[in-house]
Write a protein that holds these residues in place. Structure first.
Motif, PDB file in Angstrom:
ATOM      1  N   PRO A  62      47.688  41.886 -46.529  1.00  0.00           N
ATOM      2  CA  PRO A  62      48.275  41.161 -47.674  1.00  0.00           C
ATOM      3  C   PRO A  62      48.619  42.103 -48.823  1.00  0.00           C
ATOM      4  CG  PRO A  62      45.905  40.768 -47.527  1.00  0.00           C
ATOM      5  CD  PRO A  62      46.285  41.490 -46.287  1.00  0.00           C
ATOM      6  N   ASP A  63      49.769  41.846 -49.448  1.00  0.00           N
ATOM      7  CA  ASP A  63      50.143  42.624 -50.631  1.00  0.00           C
ATOM      8  C   ASP A  63      50.167  41.750 -51.885  1.00  0.00           C
ATOM      9  OD1 ASP A  63      52.426  41.125 -50.275  1.00  0.00           O
ATOM     10  OD2 ASP A  63      53.808  42.821 -50.243  1.00  0.00           O
ATOM     11  N   GLU A  64      49.750  40.481 -51.727  1.00  0.00           N
ATOM     12  CA  GLU A  64      49.623  39.566 -52.860  1.00  0.00           C
ATOM     13  C   GLU A  64      48.234  38.928 -52.814  1.00  0.00           C
ATOM     14  OE1 GLU A  64      54.322  38.178 -53.288  1.00  0.00           O
ATOM     15  OE2 GLU A  64      52.806  36.777 -52.538  1.00  0.00           O
ATOM     16  N   ILE A  65      47.446  39.200 -53.835  1.00  0.00           N
ATOM     17  CA  ILE A  65      46.094  38.642 -53.936  1.00  0.00           C
ATOM     18  C   ILE A  65      46.043  37.770 -55.181  1.00  0.00           C
ATOM     19  CG2 ILE A  65      43.646  39.170 -54.143  1.00  0.00           C
ATOM     20  CD1 ILE A  65      44.337  41.918 -52.892  1.00  0.00           C
ATOM     21  N   TYR A  66      45.635  36.521 -55.011  1.00  0.00           N
ATOM     22  CA  TYR A  66      45.589  35.571 -56.116  1.00  0.00           C
ATOM     23  C   TYR A  66      44.127  35.404 -56.544  1.00  0.00           C
ATOM     24  CZ  TYR A  66      50.460  34.752 -55.046  1.00  0.00           C
ATOM     25  OH  TYR A  66      51.812  34.928 -54.833  1.00  0.00           O
ATOM     26  N   PHE A  67      43.808  36.052 -57.660  1.00  0.00           N
ATOM     27  CA  PHE A  67      42.446  36.132 -58.165  1.00  0.00           C
ATOM     28  C   PHE A  67      42.195  34.996 -59.150  1.00  0.00           C
ATOM     29  CE2 PHE A  67      39.175  38.374 -60.850  1.00  0.00           C
ATOM     30  CZ  PHE A  67      38.226  38.486 -59.854  1.00  0.00           C
ATOM     31  N   SER A  68      41.136  34.236 -58.912  1.00  0.00           N
ATOM     32  CA  SER A  68      40.818  33.074 -59.741  1.00  0.00           C
ATOM     33  C   SER A  68      39.723  33.431 -60.745  1.00  0.00           C
ATOM     34  CB  SER A  68      40.348  31.919 -58.851  1.00  0.00           C
ATOM     35  OG  SER A  68      39.962  30.814 -59.640  1.00  0.00           O
ATOM     36  N   ILE A  69      39.967  33.081 -62.003  1.00  0.00           N
ATOM     37  CA  ILE A  69      39.017  33.334 -63.084  1.00  0.00           C
ATOM     38  C   ILE A  69      38.805  32.033 -63.849  1.00  0.00           C
ATOM     39  CG2 ILE A  69      38.497  34.737 -65.127  1.00  0.00           C
ATOM     40  CD1 ILE A  69      40.718  36.676 -64.110  1.00  0.00           C
ATOM     41  N   SER A  70      37.569  31.590 -63.933  1.00  0.00           N
ATOM     42  CA  SER A  70      37.251  30.370 -64.669  1.00  0.00           C
ATOM     43  C   SER A  70      36.494  30.724 -65.948  1.00  0.00           C
ATOM     44  CB  SER A  70      36.398  29.435 -63.806  1.00  0.00           C
ATOM     45  OG  SER A  70      36.120  28.228 -64.506  1.00  0.00           O
ATOM     46  N   LEU A  71      37.032  30.279 -67.085  1.00  0.00           N
ATOM     47  CA  LEU A  71      36.402  30.517 -68.386  1.00  0.00           C
ATOM     48  C   LEU A  71      35.877  29.199 -68.949  1.00  0.00           C
ATOM     49  CD1 LEU A  71      39.077  32.882 -70.024  1.00  0.00           C
ATOM     50  CD2 LEU A  71      37.072  33.516 -68.663  1.00  0.00           C
ATOM     51  N   LYS A  72      34.774  29.275 -69.671  1.00  0.00           N
ATOM     52  CA  LYS A  72      34.204  28.051 -70.258  1.00  0.00           C
ATOM     53  C   LYS A  72      33.719  28.327 -71.680  1.00  0.00           C
ATOM     54  CE  LYS A  72      29.437  28.755 -68.694  1.00  0.00           C
ATOM     55  NZ  LYS A  72      28.269  28.136 -68.042  1.00  0.00           N
ATOM     56  N   GLU A  73      33.819  27.320 -72.505  1.00  0.00           N
ATOM     57  CA  GLU A  73      33.309  27.411 -73.870  1.00  0.00           C
ATOM     58  C   GLU A  73      31.782  27.417 -73.864  1.00  0.00           C
ATOM     59  OE1 GLU A  73      36.864  25.170 -76.362  1.00  0.00           O
ATOM     60  OE2 GLU A  73      35.146  23.985 -75.656  1.00  0.00           O
ATOM     61  N   TYR A  74      31.201  28.017 -74.910  1.00  0.00           N
ATOM     62  CA  TYR A  74      29.741  28.014 -75.008  1.00  0.00           C
ATOM     63  C   TYR A  74      29.346  28.160 -76.477  1.00  0.00           C
ATOM     64  CZ  TYR A  74      29.761  33.082 -75.774  1.00  0.00           C
ATOM     65  OH  TYR A  74      29.974  34.339 -76.310  1.00  0.00           O
ATOM     66  N   PHE A  75      28.092  27.892 -76.766  1.00  0.00           N
ATOM     67  CA  PHE A  75      27.554  28.045 -78.111  1.00  0.00           C
ATOM     68  C   PHE A  75      26.753  29.350 -78.203  1.00  0.00           C
ATOM     69  CE2 PHE A  75      27.975  23.417 -77.727  1.00  0.00           C
ATOM     70  CZ  PHE A  75      28.681  23.133 -78.886  1.00  0.00           C
ATOM     71  N   LYS A  76      27.028  30.112 -79.238  1.00  0.00           N
ATOM     72  CA  LYS A  76      26.219  31.313 -79.460  1.00  0.00           C
ATOM     73  C   LYS A  76      24.773  30.931 -79.773  1.00  0.00           C
ATOM     74  CE  LYS A  76      29.974  34.284 -81.086  1.00  0.00           C
ATOM     75  NZ  LYS A  76      30.481  35.132 -82.207  1.00  0.00           N
ATOM     76  N   ASP A  77      24.618  29.858 -80.545  1.00  0.00           N
ATOM     77  CA  ASP A  77      23.295  29.318 -80.832  1.00  0.00           C
ATOM     78  C   ASP A  77      23.133  28.064 -79.969  1.00  0.00           C
ATOM     79  OD1 ASP A  77      20.950  28.290 -81.777  1.00  0.00           O
ATOM     80  OD2 ASP A  77      21.516  28.310 -83.896  1.00  0.00           O
ATOM     81  N   GLU A  78      22.648  28.258 -78.758  1.00  0.00           N
ATOM     82  CA  GLU A  78      22.562  27.143 -77.818  1.00  0.00           C
ATOM     83  C   GLU A  78      21.542  26.103 -78.254  1.00  0.00           C
ATOM     84  OE1 GLU A  78      21.861  28.580 -73.913  1.00  0.00           O
ATOM     85  OE2 GLU A  78      23.710  29.770 -73.814  1.00  0.00           O
ATOM     86  N   LYS A  79      20.475  26.537 -78.900  1.00  0.00           N
ATOM     87  CA  LYS A  79      19.425  25.611 -79.299  1.00  0.00           C
ATOM     88  C   LYS A  79      19.941  24.588 -80.300  1.00  0.00           C
ATOM     89  CE  LYS A  79      14.714  25.439 -81.102  1.00  0.00           C
ATOM     90  NZ  LYS A  79      13.560  26.236 -81.604  1.00  0.00           N
ATOM     91  N   GLY A 136      31.388  33.754 -71.415  1.00  0.00           N
ATOM     92  CA  GLY A 136      32.497  32.821 -71.257  1.00  0.00           C
ATOM     93  C   GLY A 136      33.063  32.793 -69.853  1.00  0.00           C
ATOM     94  N   ILE A 137      32.566  33.672 -68.972  1.00  0.00           N
ATOM     95  CA  ILE A 137      33.045  33.701 -67.590  1.00  0.00           C
ATOM     96  C   ILE A 137      32.162  32.798 -66.747  1.00  0.00           C
ATOM     97  CG2 ILE A 137      33.485  35.123 -65.549  1.00  0.00           C
ATOM     98  CD1 ILE A 137      33.888  37.493 -67.424  1.00  0.00           C
ATOM     99  N   GLU A 138      32.739  31.721 -66.254  1.00  0.00           N
ATOM    100  CA  GLU A 138      31.985  30.774 -65.429  1.00  0.00           C
ATOM    101  C   GLU A 138      31.842  31.278 -64.007  1.00  0.00           C
ATOM    102  OE1 GLU A 138      31.857  25.945 -64.723  1.00  0.00           O
ATOM    103  OE2 GLU A 138      33.752  26.904 -65.268  1.00  0.00           O
ATOM    104  N   PHE A 139      32.971  31.637 -63.383  1.00  0.00           N
ATOM    105  CA  PHE A 139      32.944  32.252 -62.048  1.00  0.00           C
ATOM    106  C   PHE A 139      34.291  32.898 -61.773  1.00  0.00           C
ATOM    107  CE2 PHE A 139      34.579  27.975 -61.143  1.00  0.00           C
ATOM    108  CZ  PHE A 139      35.669  28.262 -60.338  1.00  0.00           C
ATOM    109  N   VAL A 140      34.295  33.779 -60.786  1.00  0.00           N
ATOM    110  CA  VAL A 140      35.540  34.380 -60.302  1.00  0.00           C
ATOM    111  C   VAL A 140      35.509  34.342 -58.781  1.00  0.00           C
ATOM    112  CG1 VAL A 140      35.824  35.901 -62.304  1.00  0.00           C
ATOM    113  CG2 VAL A 140      34.583  36.723 -60.315  1.00  0.00           C
ATOM    114  N   ASN A 141      36.671  34.240 -58.171  1.00  0.00           N
ATOM    115  CA  ASN A 141      36.753  34.312 -56.717  1.00  0.00           C
ATOM    116  C   ASN A 141      38.190  34.595 -56.302  1.00  0.00           C
ATOM    117  OD1 ASN A 141      37.952  31.814 -57.195  1.00  0.00           O
ATOM    118  ND2 ASN A 141      37.152  30.924 -55.314  1.00  0.00           N
TER     119      ASN A 141
END
Length: 239
Positions: A43-60, A136-141
């Protein structure tokens, strides 16, 4: 007059009968065969998936939310820095959920986006991910792989499969001292398609933090091949 008409009808009936007898005596001799061909493509075309998600710096206390807009700007800048065109990055899905922390506390909505980056190799994925906030990175595949000339390869394989069918008919008939004649029928059978499906690299933030994530340079994805296979059925006259 009636006798003349009867004789004429009888003559016509005899002619039709003789014609049918001749057709029955001289059926078309034919041979039906199936030819197959396959090809493995890097393959000469690879489709890379990146999932980003919001989050709180102060989670508590659920304060100082890092928004998806901030994370998206980081990702776009990283893609351009890695040398890929901005158009290679597209949005595949947008999702979100309510973060419930208790009866007396408000509901907080956290958004996530899934992006697809078209690449020609995986060597620059680490460079891109290092420029984006780890939390902020939830997962990649790997979403999927492809080839820019896949249609040309499919055409070539079909032609080779048909040639294989004629070659098979030829050597089978030669074994009984017969020869291949004109083609009578060509039928395209089912295609078989296999593309490698790499494992998802989930929870990239935890993997990077623990040091368990292997460098992309060690990936063998670009040596895992797409496999195409076709079968063609054909019938030929026997001379």
């Amino acid at each position: 007059m009636k006798r003349l008409l009867f004789a004429f009808l009888l003559s016509g009936y005899t002619f039709i009968t003789h014609a049918q007898d001749n057709m029955a005596k001289d059926p078309i001799k034919k041979i039906e065969v199936t030819g197959s061909a396959e090809m493995e493509i890097v393959p000469d075309e690879i489709y890379f998936s990146i999932s980003l998600k919001e989050y709180f710096k102060d989670e508590k206390n659920q304060k100082d939310k890092v928004t998806i807009d901030v994370l998206e700007k980081q990702l776009i800048a990283a893609v351009i820095k890695a040398g890929f065109p901005r158009d290679n990055l597209t949005i595949k899905a947008i999702t979100g959920y309510r973060n419930w922390t208790g009866k007396k506390k408000p509901l907080n909505f956290l958004e996530s986006k899934r992006y697809i980056l078209k690449m020609n190799n995986l060597y620059k994925t680490d460079v891109i991910l290092d420029e984006v906030d780890d939390k902020g990175i939830e997962f990649v595949n790997i979403d999927h792989v492809d080839h820019s000339k896949i249609k040309d390869f499919r055409k070539e394989i079909k032609i080779n499969a048909l040639k294989a069918a004629k070659e098979k008919a030829t050597y089978l008939l030669e074994s009984i001292n017969e020869k291949v004649g004109d083609v009578l029928m060509i039928e395209e059978l089912d295609e078989q398609f296999y593309a490698p499906q790499p494992m998802m690299m989930s929870n990239m933030r935890m993997m990077k933090a623990s040091g368990d994530a292997a460098p992309m340079e060690d990936s063998s994805l670009e040596y895992q091949k797409i496999k195409l296979s076709y079968k063609m059925k054909a019938a030929f006259k026997i001379k």
